[in-house]
Enzyme design. Structure first.
Site, PDB file in Angstrom:
ATOM      1  N   SER A 120     -37.460   6.770 -26.123  1.00  0.00           N
ATOM      2  CA  SER A 120     -37.556   7.613 -24.732  1.00  0.00           C
ATOM      3  C   SER A 120     -38.441   8.712 -24.952  1.00  0.00           C
ATOM      4  O   SER A 120     -38.690   9.397 -25.674  1.00  0.00           O
ATOM      5  CB  SER A 120     -35.922   7.883 -24.603  1.00  0.00           C
ATOM      6  OG  SER A 120     -35.812   9.076 -23.682  1.00  0.00           O
ATOM      7  N   PHE A 146     -32.670  -3.545 -26.843  1.00  0.00           N
ATOM      8  CA  PHE A 146     -31.945  -2.223 -25.661  1.00  0.00           C
ATOM      9  C   PHE A 146     -30.703  -1.694 -25.943  1.00  0.00           C
ATOM     10  O   PHE A 146     -30.585  -0.501 -25.617  1.00  0.00           O
ATOM     11  CB  PHE A 146     -31.994  -2.989 -24.220  1.00  0.00           C
ATOM     12  CG  PHE A 146     -33.368  -3.273 -23.532  1.00  0.00           C
ATOM     13  CD1 PHE A 146     -34.007  -2.654 -23.246  1.00  0.00           C
ATOM     14  CD2 PHE A 146     -33.689  -4.699 -23.722  1.00  0.00           C
ATOM     15  CE1 PHE A 146     -35.263  -2.808 -22.416  1.00  0.00           C
ATOM     16  CE2 PHE A 146     -34.808  -5.014 -22.713  1.00  0.00           C
ATOM     17  CZ  PHE A 146     -35.666  -4.157 -22.272  1.00  0.00           C
ATOM     18  N   TYR A 183     -28.236  12.246 -28.941  1.00  0.00           N
ATOM     19  CA  TYR A 183     -28.557  11.011 -28.375  1.00  0.00           C
ATOM     20  C   TYR A 183     -30.246  11.051 -28.846  1.00  0.00           C
ATOM     21  O   TYR A 183     -30.710   9.906 -29.087  1.00  0.00           O
ATOM     22  CB  TYR A 183     -28.573  10.935 -26.795  1.00  0.00           C
ATOM     23  CG  TYR A 183     -29.463   9.819 -26.213  1.00  0.00           C
ATOM     24  CD1 TYR A 183     -29.282   8.361 -26.412  1.00  0.00           C
ATOM     25  CD2 TYR A 183     -30.496  10.323 -25.401  1.00  0.00           C
ATOM     26  CE1 TYR A 183     -30.139   7.544 -25.766  1.00  0.00           C
ATOM     27  CE2 TYR A 183     -31.380   9.353 -24.843  1.00  0.00           C
ATOM     28  CZ  TYR A 183     -31.060   7.896 -25.035  1.00  0.00           C
ATOM     29  OH  TYR A 183     -32.081   7.007 -24.567  1.00  0.00           O
ATOM     30  N   PHE A 209     -40.375   6.912 -19.758  1.00  0.00           N
ATOM     31  CA  PHE A 209     -39.966   8.182 -18.986  1.00  0.00           C
ATOM     32  C   PHE A 209     -38.975   7.905 -17.832  1.00  0.00           C
ATOM     33  O   PHE A 209     -37.597   7.702 -18.509  1.00  0.00           O
ATOM     34  CB  PHE A 209     -41.274   8.422 -18.198  1.00  0.00           C
ATOM     35  CG  PHE A 209     -42.205   9.142 -19.137  1.00  0.00           C
ATOM     36  CD1 PHE A 209     -42.765   8.553 -20.455  1.00  0.00           C
ATOM     37  CD2 PHE A 209     -42.393  10.786 -19.265  1.00  0.00           C
ATOM     38  CE1 PHE A 209     -43.427   9.347 -21.497  1.00  0.00           C
ATOM     39  CE2 PHE A 209     -43.038  11.365 -20.232  1.00  0.00           C
ATOM     40  CZ  PHE A 209     -43.814  10.617 -21.170  1.00  0.00           C
ATOM     41  N   LYS A 260     -32.886   8.422 -31.290  1.00  0.00           N
ATOM     42  CA  LYS A 260     -34.027   7.532 -30.754  1.00  0.00           C
ATOM     43  C   LYS A 260     -35.188   8.037 -32.025  1.00  0.00           C
ATOM     44  O   LYS A 260     -35.825   7.045 -32.405  1.00  0.00           O
ATOM     45  CB  LYS A 260     -34.501   8.014 -29.704  1.00  0.00           C
ATOM     46  CG  LYS A 260     -33.538   7.399 -28.243  1.00  0.00           C
ATOM     47  CD  LYS A 260     -33.730   5.875 -28.198  1.00  0.00           C
ATOM     48  CE  LYS A 260     -32.650   5.253 -27.021  1.00  0.00           C
ATOM     49  NZ  LYS A 260     -32.482   3.997 -27.555  1.00  0.00           N
TER      50      LYS A 260
HETATM   51  P1  NAD Z   1     -27.455   0.374 -20.244  1.00  0.00           P
HETATM   52  O1  NAD Z   1     -26.347   1.255 -20.843  1.00  0.00           O
HETATM   53  O2  NAD Z   1     -27.556  -0.065 -18.786  1.00  0.00           O
HETATM   54  O3  NAD Z   1     -27.847  -1.034 -21.210  1.00  0.00           O
HETATM   55  C1  NAD Z   1     -27.735  -0.728 -22.645  1.00  0.00           C
HETATM   56  C2  NAD Z   1     -26.669  -2.134 -22.891  1.00  0.00           C
HETATM   57  O4  NAD Z   1     -26.352  -2.269 -24.171  1.00  0.00           O
HETATM   58  C3  NAD Z   1     -25.290  -2.326 -22.206  1.00  0.00           C
HETATM   59  O5  NAD Z   1     -25.279  -3.402 -21.471  1.00  0.00           O
HETATM   60  C4  NAD Z   1     -24.253  -2.086 -23.382  1.00  0.00           C
HETATM   61  O6  NAD Z   1     -23.235  -2.908 -22.916  1.00  0.00           O
HETATM   62  C5  NAD Z   1     -25.082  -2.401 -24.511  1.00  0.00           C
HETATM   63  N1  NAD Z   1     -24.532  -2.004 -25.576  1.00  0.00           N
HETATM   64  C6  NAD Z   1     -24.518  -0.710 -26.171  1.00  0.00           C
HETATM   65  N2  NAD Z   1     -24.138  -0.795 -27.594  1.00  0.00           N
HETATM   66  C7  NAD Z   1     -24.305  -2.117 -27.956  1.00  0.00           C
HETATM   67  C8  NAD Z   1     -23.627  -2.736 -29.215  1.00  0.00           C
HETATM   68  N3  NAD Z   1     -23.489  -2.000 -30.220  1.00  0.00           N
HETATM   69  N4  NAD Z   1     -23.690  -4.240 -29.280  1.00  0.00           N
HETATM   70  C9  NAD Z   1     -23.898  -4.811 -28.231  1.00  0.00           C
HETATM   71  N5  NAD Z   1     -24.504  -4.415 -26.967  1.00  0.00           N
HETATM   72  C10 NAD Z   1     -24.233  -2.868 -26.935  1.00  0.00           C
HETATM   73  O7  NAD Z   1     -28.856   1.209 -20.450  1.00  0.00           O
HETATM   74  P2  NAD Z   1     -30.338   0.952 -20.087  1.00  0.00           P
HETATM   75  O8  NAD Z   1     -30.662   2.249 -19.237  1.00  0.00           O
HETATM   76  O9  NAD Z   1     -30.852  -0.186 -19.750  1.00  0.00           O
HETATM   77  O10 NAD Z   1     -30.914   1.627 -21.442  1.00  0.00           O
HETATM   78  C11 NAD Z   1     -31.575   0.423 -22.412  1.00  0.00           C
HETATM   79  C12 NAD Z   1     -32.137   1.303 -23.580  1.00  0.00           C
HETATM   80  O11 NAD Z   1     -33.291   2.114 -23.160  1.00  0.00           O
HETATM   81  C13 NAD Z   1     -31.138   2.070 -24.513  1.00  0.00           C
HETATM   82  O12 NAD Z   1     -31.509   1.968 -25.682  1.00  0.00           O
HETATM   83  C14 NAD Z   1     -31.763   3.575 -23.621  1.00  0.00           C
HETATM   84  O13 NAD Z   1     -31.457   4.433 -24.766  1.00  0.00           O
HETATM   85  C15 NAD Z   1     -33.034   3.223 -23.656  1.00  0.00           C
HETATM   86  N6  NAD Z   1     -33.548   4.307 -22.686  1.00  0.00           N
HETATM   87  C16 NAD Z   1     -33.003   4.326 -21.219  1.00  0.00           C
HETATM   88  C17 NAD Z   1     -33.581   5.222 -20.470  1.00  0.00           C
HETATM   89  C18 NAD Z   1     -32.854   5.382 -19.083  1.00  0.00           C
HETATM   90  O14 NAD Z   1     -33.104   6.472 -18.298  1.00  0.00           O
HETATM   91  N7  NAD Z   1     -32.229   4.372 -18.527  1.00  0.00           N
HETATM   92  C19 NAD Z   1     -34.538   6.052 -20.612  1.00  0.00           C
HETATM   93  C20 NAD Z   1     -35.056   6.163 -22.030  1.00  0.00           C
HETATM   94  C21 NAD Z   1     -34.550   5.232 -22.717  1.00  0.00           C
END
Ligand code: NAD
Ligand code: UDP
Length: 341
Positions: free
Chosen positions: A126, A82, A150, A179, A154
Protein backbone atom coordinates in the site's frame (compact mmCIF):
# COMPACT_ATOMS: atom_id res chain seq x y z
CA UNK A 1 -0.13 -19.71 -21.36
CA UNK A 2 -2.95 -20.52 -18.98
CA UNK A 3 -1.98 -20.91 -15.33
CA UNK A 4 -3.56 -21.91 -12.06
CA UNK A 5 -3.36 -19.00 -9.62
CA UNK A 6 -4.06 -19.16 -5.89
CA UNK A 7 -5.76 -15.97 -4.69
CA UNK A 8 -5.79 -15.50 -0.93
CA UNK A 9 -8.47 -13.03 0.15
CA UNK A 10 -10.14 -13.65 -3.20
CA UNK A 11 -13.72 -13.00 -2.07
CA UNK A 12 -12.68 -9.51 -0.91
CA UNK A 13 -12.99 -6.27 -2.83
CA UNK A 14 -9.77 -6.25 -4.88
CA UNK A 15 -9.37 -10.04 -4.90
CA UNK A 16 -12.79 -10.67 -6.47
CA UNK A 17 -12.13 -8.17 -9.27
CA UNK A 18 -8.71 -9.70 -9.90
CA UNK A 19 -10.23 -13.19 -10.00
CA UNK A 20 -12.58 -12.02 -12.76
CA UNK A 21 -9.79 -10.54 -14.87
CA UNK A 22 -7.67 -13.69 -14.47
CA UNK A 23 -10.56 -15.97 -15.45
CA UNK A 24 -11.47 -13.80 -18.42
CA UNK A 25 -7.88 -14.26 -19.62
CA UNK A 26 -8.35 -18.03 -19.41
CA UNK A 27 -6.54 -18.76 -16.15
CA UNK A 28 -7.88 -21.12 -13.49
CA UNK A 29 -8.29 -19.65 -10.04
CA UNK A 30 -8.31 -21.14 -6.55
CA UNK A 31 -9.70 -18.73 -3.96
CA UNK A 32 -8.78 -19.17 -0.31
CA UNK A 33 -10.60 -16.91 2.14
CA UNK A 34 -11.94 -17.27 5.68
CA UNK A 35 -14.77 -14.78 4.91
CA UNK A 36 -13.82 -12.63 7.93
CA UNK A 37 -14.43 -9.50 5.84
CA UNK A 38 -16.34 -10.74 2.81
CA UNK A 39 -19.47 -12.61 1.81
CA UNK A 40 -19.97 -16.06 0.31
CA UNK A 41 -22.46 -14.34 -2.04
CA UNK A 42 -19.45 -13.15 -4.02
CA UNK A 43 -18.99 -16.72 -5.26
CA UNK A 44 -22.36 -16.75 -7.04
CA UNK A 45 -21.57 -13.40 -8.63
CA UNK A 46 -18.21 -14.70 -9.85
CA UNK A 47 -19.98 -17.70 -11.35
CA UNK A 48 -22.41 -15.38 -13.14
CA UNK A 49 -19.48 -13.45 -14.61
CA UNK A 50 -17.02 -16.26 -15.37
CA UNK A 51 -18.70 -19.65 -15.00
CA UNK A 52 -16.95 -22.42 -13.13
CA UNK A 53 -13.32 -21.57 -13.77
CA UNK A 54 -12.56 -21.38 -10.04
CA UNK A 55 -12.61 -23.35 -6.81
CA UNK A 56 -13.20 -21.95 -3.35
CA UNK A 57 -11.51 -23.10 -0.16
CA UNK A 58 -12.92 -21.56 3.01
CA UNK A 59 -9.93 -21.45 5.35
CA UNK A 60 -7.65 -19.12 7.25
CA UNK A 61 -4.35 -18.50 5.50
CA UNK A 62 -2.60 -18.96 8.87
CA UNK A 63 -3.75 -22.59 8.77
CA UNK A 64 -0.67 -24.47 7.52
CA UNK A 65 -2.53 -27.75 6.96
CA UNK A 66 -5.16 -26.05 4.82
CA UNK A 67 -2.44 -24.35 2.77
CA UNK A 68 -0.55 -27.62 2.25
CA UNK A 69 -3.78 -29.27 1.10
CA UNK A 70 -4.28 -26.54 -1.52
CA UNK A 71 -0.75 -26.88 -2.85
CA UNK A 72 -1.02 -30.68 -3.08
CA UNK A 73 -4.53 -30.63 -4.63
CA UNK A 74 -3.92 -28.02 -7.35
CA UNK A 75 -1.01 -27.38 -9.75
CA UNK A 76 -0.47 -23.83 -8.46
CA UNK A 77 1.79 -21.72 -10.73
CA UNK A 78 1.64 -18.50 -8.75
CA UNK A 79 0.00 -16.82 -5.77
CA UNK A 80 -1.61 -13.42 -5.27
CA UNK A 81 -1.77 -12.64 -1.56
CA UNK A 82 -4.61 -10.21 -0.78
CA UNK A 83 -5.72 -11.74 2.53
CA UNK A 84 -5.30 -9.34 5.41
CA UNK A 85 -7.06 -6.88 7.67
CA UNK A 86 -6.99 -3.31 6.37
CA UNK A 87 -8.75 -0.83 8.69
CA UNK A 88 -6.21 1.73 9.91
CA UNK A 89 -8.22 2.89 12.94
CA UNK A 90 -9.00 -0.66 14.04
CA UNK A 91 -5.29 -1.51 13.80
CA UNK A 92 -4.48 1.30 16.25
CA UNK A 93 -7.00 -0.14 18.73
CA UNK A 94 -6.08 -3.81 18.14
CA UNK A 95 -2.46 -3.93 16.97
CA UNK A 96 -1.86 -7.55 18.01
CA UNK A 97 -4.78 -8.77 15.95
CA UNK A 98 -3.26 -7.03 12.94
CA UNK A 99 0.23 -8.40 13.54
CA UNK A 100 -1.13 -11.91 14.07
CA UNK A 101 -3.37 -11.89 11.00
CA UNK A 102 -1.30 -9.96 8.47
CA UNK A 103 2.18 -11.17 9.43
CA UNK A 104 1.02 -14.67 10.40
CA UNK A 105 -0.82 -15.24 7.11
CA UNK A 106 2.15 -14.02 5.08
CA UNK A 107 4.77 -16.19 6.82
CA UNK A 108 2.46 -19.25 6.77
CA UNK A 109 1.87 -18.73 3.05
CA UNK A 110 5.59 -18.32 2.30
CA UNK A 111 6.43 -21.48 4.25
CA UNK A 112 3.80 -23.47 2.35
CA UNK A 113 4.99 -22.06 -0.98
CA UNK A 114 8.62 -22.97 -0.19
CA UNK A 115 7.53 -26.48 0.78
CA UNK A 116 5.55 -26.89 -2.44
CA UNK A 117 8.28 -25.39 -4.61
CA UNK A 118 6.10 -22.47 -5.76
CA UNK A 119 8.14 -19.25 -5.80
CA UNK A 120 6.02 -16.77 -7.76
CA UNK A 121 4.14 -14.28 -5.57
CA UNK A 122 2.30 -11.00 -6.00
CA UNK A 123 1.86 -9.16 -2.71
CA UNK A 124 -0.70 -6.42 -1.87
CA UNK A 125 1.19 -3.56 -0.32
CA UNK A 126 0.00 0.00 0.00
CA UNK A 127 1.02 3.62 -0.49
CA UNK A 128 0.63 3.77 3.29
CA UNK A 129 4.28 2.60 3.46
CA UNK A 130 5.28 6.10 2.27
CA UNK A 131 3.68 7.74 5.34
CA UNK A 132 3.75 11.54 5.00
CA UNK A 133 5.68 11.91 1.71
CA UNK A 134 8.42 14.55 1.32
CA UNK A 135 7.32 15.18 -2.25
CA UNK A 136 4.73 14.17 -4.84
CA UNK A 137 4.49 12.36 -7.14
CA UNK A 138 5.87 9.52 -5.04
CA UNK A 139 8.47 7.25 -6.62
CA UNK A 140 9.29 3.76 -5.39
CA UNK A 141 12.59 5.15 -4.03
CA UNK A 142 10.84 7.49 -1.56
CA UNK A 143 11.61 7.06 2.12
CA UNK A 144 9.47 4.41 3.83
CA UNK A 145 7.77 5.38 7.05
CA UNK A 146 4.56 4.17 8.66
CA UNK A 147 2.03 5.84 10.91
CA UNK A 148 -0.19 2.94 12.03
CA UNK A 149 0.05 -0.74 13.03
CA UNK A 150 -1.69 -1.57 9.73
CA UNK A 151 1.03 0.30 7.84
CA UNK A 152 3.65 -1.48 9.90
CA UNK A 153 2.26 -4.88 8.86
CA UNK A 154 2.65 -3.88 5.20
CA UNK A 155 6.18 -2.59 5.75
CA UNK A 156 7.28 -5.65 7.74
CA UNK A 157 5.80 -8.00 5.09
CA UNK A 158 7.70 -6.06 2.42
CA UNK A 159 10.91 -6.44 4.46
CA UNK A 160 10.33 -10.17 4.90
CA UNK A 161 9.88 -10.45 1.13
CA UNK A 162 13.06 -8.43 0.48
CA UNK A 163 14.97 -10.81 2.78
CA UNK A 164 13.63 -13.74 0.75
CA UNK A 165 14.61 -12.12 -2.54
CA UNK A 166 18.10 -11.58 -1.14
CA UNK A 167 18.32 -15.17 0.09
CA UNK A 168 17.49 -16.88 -3.18
CA UNK A 169 17.14 -15.82 -6.78
CA UNK A 170 14.48 -18.49 -7.27
CA UNK A 171 11.88 -16.29 -5.57
CA UNK A 172 9.98 -14.12 -8.05
CA UNK A 173 8.07 -11.52 -6.07
CA UNK A 174 6.08 -8.47 -7.13
CA UNK A 175 5.33 -6.03 -4.32
CA UNK A 176 2.48 -3.81 -5.53
CA UNK A 177 1.92 -0.55 -3.68
CA UNK A 178 -1.69 0.38 -4.33
CA UNK A 179 -2.83 3.98 -4.11
CA UNK A 180 -6.61 4.44 -3.53
CA UNK A 181 -8.69 1.66 -5.13
CA UNK A 182 -12.28 2.69 -5.95
CA UNK A 183 -15.04 1.75 -8.38
CA UNK A 184 -16.61 -1.58 -9.18
CA UNK A 185 -16.97 -4.06 -12.01
CA UNK A 186 -19.03 -2.48 -14.84
CA UNK A 187 -21.57 -5.32 -14.59
CA UNK A 188 -22.68 -3.99 -11.18
CA UNK A 189 -22.38 -7.56 -9.85
CA UNK A 190 -19.32 -7.13 -7.63
CA UNK A 191 -18.02 -4.11 -5.75
CA UNK A 192 -16.86 -2.78 -2.41
CA UNK A 193 -19.11 -3.72 0.52
CA UNK A 194 -17.62 -2.34 3.72
CA UNK A 195 -18.91 -3.50 7.09
CA UNK A 196 -20.41 -0.72 9.19
CA UNK A 197 -19.56 2.93 8.66
CA UNK A 198 -17.14 3.29 5.73
CA UNK A 199 -13.74 4.82 6.52
CA UNK A 200 -12.96 5.62 2.91
CA UNK A 201 -14.25 8.46 0.81
CA UNK A 202 -15.83 6.69 -2.18
CA UNK A 203 -17.98 4.15 -0.29
CA UNK A 204 -19.08 6.98 2.01
CA UNK A 205 -20.16 9.12 -0.95
CA UNK A 206 -21.99 6.11 -2.42
CA UNK A 207 -23.85 5.46 0.83
CA UNK A 208 -24.90 9.12 1.09
CA UNK A 209 -26.13 8.95 -2.51
CA UNK A 210 -28.21 5.85 -1.81
CA UNK A 211 -29.72 7.41 1.33
CA UNK A 212 -27.97 5.29 3.95
CA UNK A 213 -25.94 8.16 5.43
CA UNK A 214 -27.23 11.66 5.94
CA UNK A 215 -24.25 13.62 4.69
CA UNK A 216 -20.59 13.39 3.78
CA UNK A 217 -18.16 15.02 6.19
CA UNK A 218 -15.36 16.61 4.21
CA UNK A 219 -12.35 16.40 6.47
CA UNK A 220 -10.63 19.77 6.14
CA UNK A 221 -10.83 22.62 3.63
CA UNK A 222 -7.58 24.38 4.49
CA UNK A 223 -5.01 21.99 3.03
CA UNK A 224 -2.37 23.51 0.74
CA UNK A 225 -4.15 22.03 -2.32
CA UNK A 226 -5.97 23.83 -5.20
CA UNK A 227 -9.41 23.71 -3.51
CA UNK A 228 -8.25 23.17 0.09
CA UNK A 229 -9.49 19.56 0.34
CA UNK A 230 -7.28 16.46 0.49
CA UNK A 231 -5.85 15.06 -2.72
CA UNK A 232 -5.37 11.34 -3.48
CA UNK A 233 -4.59 9.08 -6.42
CA UNK A 234 -7.81 7.09 -6.92
CA UNK A 235 -7.48 4.07 -9.19
CA UNK A 236 -10.34 2.07 -10.72
CA UNK A 237 -10.36 -1.43 -9.23
CA UNK A 238 -10.55 -3.05 -12.69
CA UNK A 239 -7.37 -1.21 -13.74
CA UNK A 240 -5.80 -2.32 -10.47
CA UNK A 241 -6.87 -5.92 -11.10
CA UNK A 242 -5.26 -5.79 -14.53
CA UNK A 243 -2.08 -4.51 -12.89
CA UNK A 244 -1.87 -7.87 -11.10
CA UNK A 245 -2.01 -9.73 -14.41
CA UNK A 246 0.74 -7.47 -15.74
CA UNK A 247 2.81 -8.23 -12.63
CA UNK A 248 2.36 -12.00 -13.06
CA UNK A 249 3.37 -11.69 -16.72
CA UNK A 250 6.42 -9.66 -15.72
CA UNK A 251 7.53 -12.30 -13.20
CA UNK A 252 7.13 -15.10 -15.76
CA UNK A 253 8.86 -13.10 -18.51
CA UNK A 254 11.75 -11.52 -16.58
CA UNK A 255 12.19 -14.04 -13.78
CA UNK A 256 13.02 -11.12 -11.47
CA UNK A 257 11.36 -9.46 -8.54
CA UNK A 258 9.94 -5.93 -8.58
CA UNK A 259 8.42 -3.33 -6.26
CA UNK A 260 6.06 -0.99 -8.05
CA UNK A 261 3.39 1.68 -7.50
CA UNK A 262 -0.07 1.09 -8.92
CA UNK A 263 -1.90 4.38 -9.30
CA UNK A 264 -3.02 6.68 -12.10
CA UNK A 265 -0.44 9.39 -11.46
CA UNK A 266 -3.23 11.95 -11.12
CA UNK A 267 -4.35 13.63 -7.91
CA UNK A 268 -8.09 14.18 -7.30
CA UNK A 269 -9.45 16.30 -4.47
CA UNK A 270 -12.31 15.31 -2.18
CA UNK A 271 -14.41 18.09 -3.66
CA UNK A 272 -13.65 17.07 -7.24
CA UNK A 273 -14.62 13.46 -6.46
CA UNK A 274 -17.87 14.46 -4.77
CA UNK A 275 -18.83 16.88 -7.55
CA UNK A 276 -17.98 14.38 -10.30
CA UNK A 277 -20.05 11.67 -8.58
CA UNK A 278 -22.98 14.06 -8.33
CA UNK A 279 -22.71 15.26 -11.93
CA UNK A 280 -22.27 11.95 -13.76
CA UNK A 281 -24.85 10.08 -11.69
CA UNK A 282 -27.39 12.91 -11.31
CA UNK A 283 -27.55 12.51 -7.55
CA UNK A 284 -27.19 15.04 -4.77
CA UNK A 285 -24.46 14.49 -2.17
CA UNK A 286 -25.31 16.36 1.03
CA UNK A 287 -22.06 17.41 2.71
CA UNK A 288 -20.50 19.46 5.49
CA UNK A 289 -16.99 20.68 5.99
CA UNK A 290 -15.47 19.50 9.26
CA UNK A 291 -12.04 19.47 10.89
CA UNK A 292 -9.15 17.62 9.36
CA UNK A 293 -8.99 13.91 10.18
CA UNK A 294 -5.99 13.29 12.44
CA UNK A 295 -3.10 11.63 10.64
CA UNK A 296 -4.26 12.62 7.12
CA UNK A 297 -1.72 13.94 4.64
CA UNK A 298 -2.61 16.84 2.33
CA UNK A 299 -1.75 15.21 -0.98
CA UNK A 300 -0.52 11.87 -2.21
CA UNK A 301 -0.22 10.56 -5.74
CA UNK A 302 1.97 8.10 -7.57
CA UNK A 303 4.82 8.40 -9.98
CA UNK A 304 3.72 5.69 -12.41
CA UNK A 305 6.82 5.61 -14.62
CA UNK A 306 8.12 2.29 -13.35
CA UNK A 307 4.80 0.47 -13.85
CA UNK A 308 4.57 1.82 -17.38
CA UNK A 309 8.15 0.98 -18.32
CA UNK A 310 8.62 -2.36 -16.59
CA UNK A 311 5.12 -3.85 -16.45
CA UNK A 312 3.86 -2.21 -19.64
CA UNK A 313 0.76 -1.31 -17.65
CA UNK A 314 -1.04 1.94 -17.07
CA UNK A 315 -4.46 2.83 -15.73
CA UNK A 316 -7.07 3.42 -18.44
CA UNK A 317 -10.19 4.49 -16.56
CA UNK A 318 -10.78 8.04 -15.37
CA UNK A 319 -12.63 9.54 -12.46
CA UNK A 320 -15.99 9.62 -14.27
CA UNK A 321 -15.91 5.84 -14.84
CA UNK A 322 -14.91 5.35 -11.19
CA UNK A 323 -18.02 7.28 -10.14
CA UNK A 324 -20.39 5.67 -12.67
CA UNK A 325 -19.32 2.12 -11.85
CA UNK A 326 -19.46 2.75 -8.10
CA UNK A 327 -23.01 4.04 -8.46
CA UNK A 328 -24.16 1.13 -10.65
CA UNK A 329 -22.92 -1.28 -7.98
CA UNK A 330 -24.24 0.71 -5.02
CA UNK A 331 -27.67 1.48 -6.48
CA UNK A 332 -28.24 -2.15 -7.48
CA UNK A 333 -26.88 -3.50 -4.17
CA UNK A 334 -27.77 -0.84 -1.61
CA UNK A 335 -26.72 -3.08 1.27
CA UNK A 336 -23.80 -4.69 -0.47
CA UNK A 337 -24.10 -8.48 -0.61
CA UNK A 338 -26.22 -8.75 2.52
CA UNK A 339 -29.68 -8.88 0.97
CA UNK A 340 -28.83 -10.52 -2.32
CA UNK A 341 -29.91 -13.98 -3.34
P1 NAD B 1 -10.98 -6.91 1.72
O1 NAD B 1 -11.12 -6.89 3.20
O2 NAD B 1 -12.16 -6.65 0.88
O3 NAD B 1 -10.36 -8.32 1.25
C1 NAD B 1 -9.46 -9.04 2.06
C2 NAD B 1 -9.98 -10.47 2.14
O4 NAD B 1 -9.07 -11.24 2.94
C3 NAD B 1 -11.35 -10.58 2.79
O5 NAD B 1 -12.18 -11.34 1.94
C4 NAD B 1 -11.09 -11.33 4.11
O6 NAD B 1 -12.16 -12.17 4.45
C5 NAD B 1 -9.83 -12.11 3.77
N1 NAD B 1 -8.96 -12.44 4.91
C6 NAD B 1 -8.43 -11.60 5.84
N2 NAD B 1 -7.64 -12.29 6.68
C7 NAD B 1 -7.66 -13.58 6.26
C8 NAD B 1 -7.01 -14.76 6.71
N3 NAD B 1 -6.20 -14.76 7.78
N4 NAD B 1 -7.25 -15.91 6.06
C9 NAD B 1 -8.07 -15.93 4.98
N5 NAD B 1 -8.69 -14.84 4.50
C10 NAD B 1 -8.48 -13.68 5.14
O7 NAD B 1 -9.79 -5.91 1.34
P2 NAD B 1 -9.31 -5.35 -0.07
O8 NAD B 1 -9.67 -3.92 -0.14
O9 NAD B 1 -9.75 -6.25 -1.15
O10 NAD B 1 -7.74 -5.43 0.13
C11 NAD B 1 -6.97 -6.53 -0.32
C12 NAD B 1 -5.53 -6.31 0.07
O11 NAD B 1 -5.06 -5.09 -0.48
C13 NAD B 1 -5.30 -6.22 1.59
O12 NAD B 1 -4.09 -6.87 1.89
C14 NAD B 1 -5.19 -4.73 1.81
O13 NAD B 1 -4.40 -4.44 2.95
C15 NAD B 1 -4.50 -4.28 0.53
N6 NAD B 1 -4.76 -2.86 0.21
C16 NAD B 1 -6.06 -2.41 0.12
C17 NAD B 1 -6.30 -1.07 -0.15
C18 NAD B 1 -7.71 -0.54 -0.21
O14 NAD B 1 -7.89 0.68 -0.10
N7 NAD B 1 -8.74 -1.37 -0.41
C19 NAD B 1 -5.22 -0.20 -0.36
C20 NAD B 1 -3.92 -0.69 -0.29
C21 NAD B 1 -3.70 -2.04 0.00
N1 UDP C 1 -12.35 11.88 3.38
C1 UDP C 1 -13.36 12.77 3.71
N2 UDP C 1 -14.51 12.25 4.27
C2 UDP C 1 -14.69 10.93 4.50
C3 UDP C 1 -13.64 10.03 4.15
C4 UDP C 1 -12.49 10.56 3.59
O1 UDP C 1 -13.23 13.97 3.53
O2 UDP C 1 -15.74 10.53 5.03
C5 UDP C 1 -11.12 12.41 2.75
C6 UDP C 1 -9.84 12.15 3.53
O3 UDP C 1 -9.59 13.17 4.46
C7 UDP C 1 -8.81 12.09 2.40
C8 UDP C 1 -9.58 11.50 1.22
O4 UDP C 1 -10.96 11.72 1.52
O5 UDP C 1 -8.39 13.41 2.05
C9 UDP C 1 -9.35 10.00 1.01
O6 UDP C 1 -9.60 9.33 2.26
P1 UDP C 1 -9.60 7.72 2.32
O7 UDP C 1 -9.82 7.36 3.75
O8 UDP C 1 -10.54 7.19 1.30
O9 UDP C 1 -8.12 7.32 1.83
P2 UDP C 1 -6.70 7.57 2.54
O10 UDP C 1 -6.80 8.82 3.37
O11 UDP C 1 -6.44 6.36 3.35
O12 UDP C 1 -5.75 7.74 1.41
Amino acid sequence: MHNTILITGGTGYIGSHTAVELMLQGHRVVIMDNLCNSSAQVLGRLRQLCGDRFDFVQADVRNAAALDAVFTSYPIDGVIHFAGLKAVGESVAQPLRYFDNNLGSTTALLLAMAKAGVHRLVFSSSATVYGDPDQVPITEQARLQVTSPYGRTKLVCEEILRDLMAAGAHWQIAILRYFNPVGAHPSGLIGEAPNGVPNNLMPYIAQVAVGQREYLSIFGQDYPTPDGTGVRDYIHVVDLAQGHLAALDYLAREGQSITVNLGTGRGISVREMMETFSRVNHVHIAHRYTDRRPGDVAACWADTTLARERLGWQAQLGVERMCEDTWRWQSRNPRGYSDSA
